[in-house]
Design a protein around this motif. Structure first.
Motif, short mmCIF file in Angstrom:
data_model
loop_
_atom_site.label_atom_id
_atom_site.label_comp_id
_atom_site.label_asym_id
_atom_site.label_seq_id
_atom_site.Cartn_x
_atom_site.Cartn_y
_atom_site.Cartn_z
N ARG A 138 -1.81 49.69 23.19
CA ARG A 138 -0.81 50.42 23.97
C ARG A 138 -1.67 51.17 24.93
O ARG A 138 -1.09 51.82 26.04
N GLU A 139 -2.69 51.89 24.53
CA GLU A 139 -3.52 52.98 25.39
C GLU A 139 -4.56 52.33 26.41
O GLU A 139 -4.69 53.02 27.43
N HIS A 140 -4.72 51.02 26.22
CA HIS A 140 -5.92 50.48 27.36
C HIS A 140 -5.32 49.33 27.73
O HIS A 140 -5.10 48.16 26.92
N ARG A 141 -5.39 49.09 29.15
CA ARG A 141 -5.30 47.75 29.58
C ARG A 141 -6.10 46.60 29.38
O ARG A 141 -5.85 45.38 29.32
N TRP A 142 -7.58 47.09 29.67
CA TRP A 142 -8.71 45.93 29.27
C TRP A 142 -9.26 46.43 28.01
O TRP A 142 -9.57 47.52 27.81
N LEU A 143 -9.34 45.62 27.05
CA LEU A 143 -9.88 46.03 25.61
C LEU A 143 -10.79 44.76 25.19
O LEU A 143 -10.72 43.59 25.45
N TYR A 144 -11.76 45.13 24.56
CA TYR A 144 -12.98 44.19 24.01
C TYR A 144 -12.78 44.85 22.41
O TYR A 144 -13.15 45.77 22.11
#
Length: 294
Positions: free
Chosen positions: A13-19
């Motif tokens: 929900r908070e970050h468009r790109w996620l690792y």
């Protein structure tokens, strides 16, 4: 949801790109497939979602999970056209949401230059660390995401490119930087690091881990039930040439530039029936400093 899945959902929900670097069997892939379906249904008209995994079978499995989820949504949320999809193959699901609105979900086996001819509103990169060409695949995928798109890497750890990428994006050591990344999440794409250890699944604690230790080697346990990102990134036992050595404990890696070492050595251990290993090491001020190990 398990606690680890809740952490992943919050990060989505908070970050468009996620690792998302994880322990084994936390239910991340299933949750990510739910996000894949969400993006296909609600991102924008003519939305495309791309799924990437280790090989053809694994990528098609991802598509089957997404298809199953969409087909079993409650009627108010399930697109009526999904039952008569224009294209419904092992590698592609496509249906009409309106006269000029086609939704598409495509699965790809990992390879260099994959999908570079198509942009997408969301890319799901599953098990990046275990792909045959992780860097080439990531270089291709990361250039195909639409400006307002989302991209999620979901993987267990392994030495190599994926570990280097994690170390690059996880070089964040204070809350202010994390808050800044959250504030900028809608402004520019930037991979946000999320690590979830073995306790992210219900019923896992130190007692459970101690029981697992009786079934696995130390390296295998660290790969399946890591407590830290460093443990996760060491990889499975098959990736270790000499599992009795812990690179993070026995060596200081790359403490200075190669040209600055006083002495430089190369050594090869021909494998014969065992793996062949090569090491390049430098000596500075009398201490052996490992530069690289193959």
């Amino acid at each position: 949801m398990w606690s680890g899945q809740r952490q992943l959902a919050m990060a989505m929900r908070e970050h468009r790109w996620l690792y998302a670097l994880k322990a084994g069997k936390l239910g991340f892939t299933e949750l990510e497939c739910a996000w894949d379906a969400y993006r296909a249904l609600y991102a924008s008209p003519n939305a495309r979602v791309h799924l990437f995994s280790i090989g053809q079978r694994e990528s098609r499995d991802l598509l089957s999970y997404v298809r199953y989820g969409i087909e079993h949504l409650p009627p108010p949320y399930r697109p009526a056209q999904i039952d008569n999809a224009e294209t419904d193959t092992l590698s592609e699901l496509k249906w009409q949401m309106g006269p000029d609105d086609t939704r598409t979900i495509v699965s790809y086996p990992a390879s260099a230059h994959i999908s570079i001819d198509q942009s997408c509103q969301h890319a799901h990169v599953d098990e990046l660390a275990h792909m045959r060409f992780p860097q080439e695949t990531w270089d291709a995928v990361s250039t195909t995401i639409a400006p307002e798109g989302t991209c999620h890497i979901v993987t267990r750890g392994q030495p190599g490119f994926a570990a280097e990428l994690w170390e690059q994006v996880a070089g964040i050591d204070n809350a202010a930087q994390l808050e800044s990344m959250a504030a900028d999440a809608k402004a520019s794409p930037q991979l946000y690091p999320l690590f979830v250890d073995y306790r992210g699944r219900l019923g896992r604690d130190e007692v459970w881990r101690a029981a697992e230790a009786t079934l696995r080697t130390p390296a295998g346990l660290a790969h399946y039930a890591p407590r830290t990102p460093a443990e996760a990134l060491r990889g499975d036992p098959g990736s270790l040439i000499y599992p009795m050595f812990d690179p993070d404990r026995h060596f200081r890696r790359n403490p200075c530039e190669w040209k600055d070492y006083r002495y430089r050595y190369a050594a090869v251990d021909l494998g014969g029936t065992d793996p062949t290993a090569a090491m390049v090491a430098g000596v500075d001020r009398g201490n052996i400093q490992m530069h690289s190990l193959f």
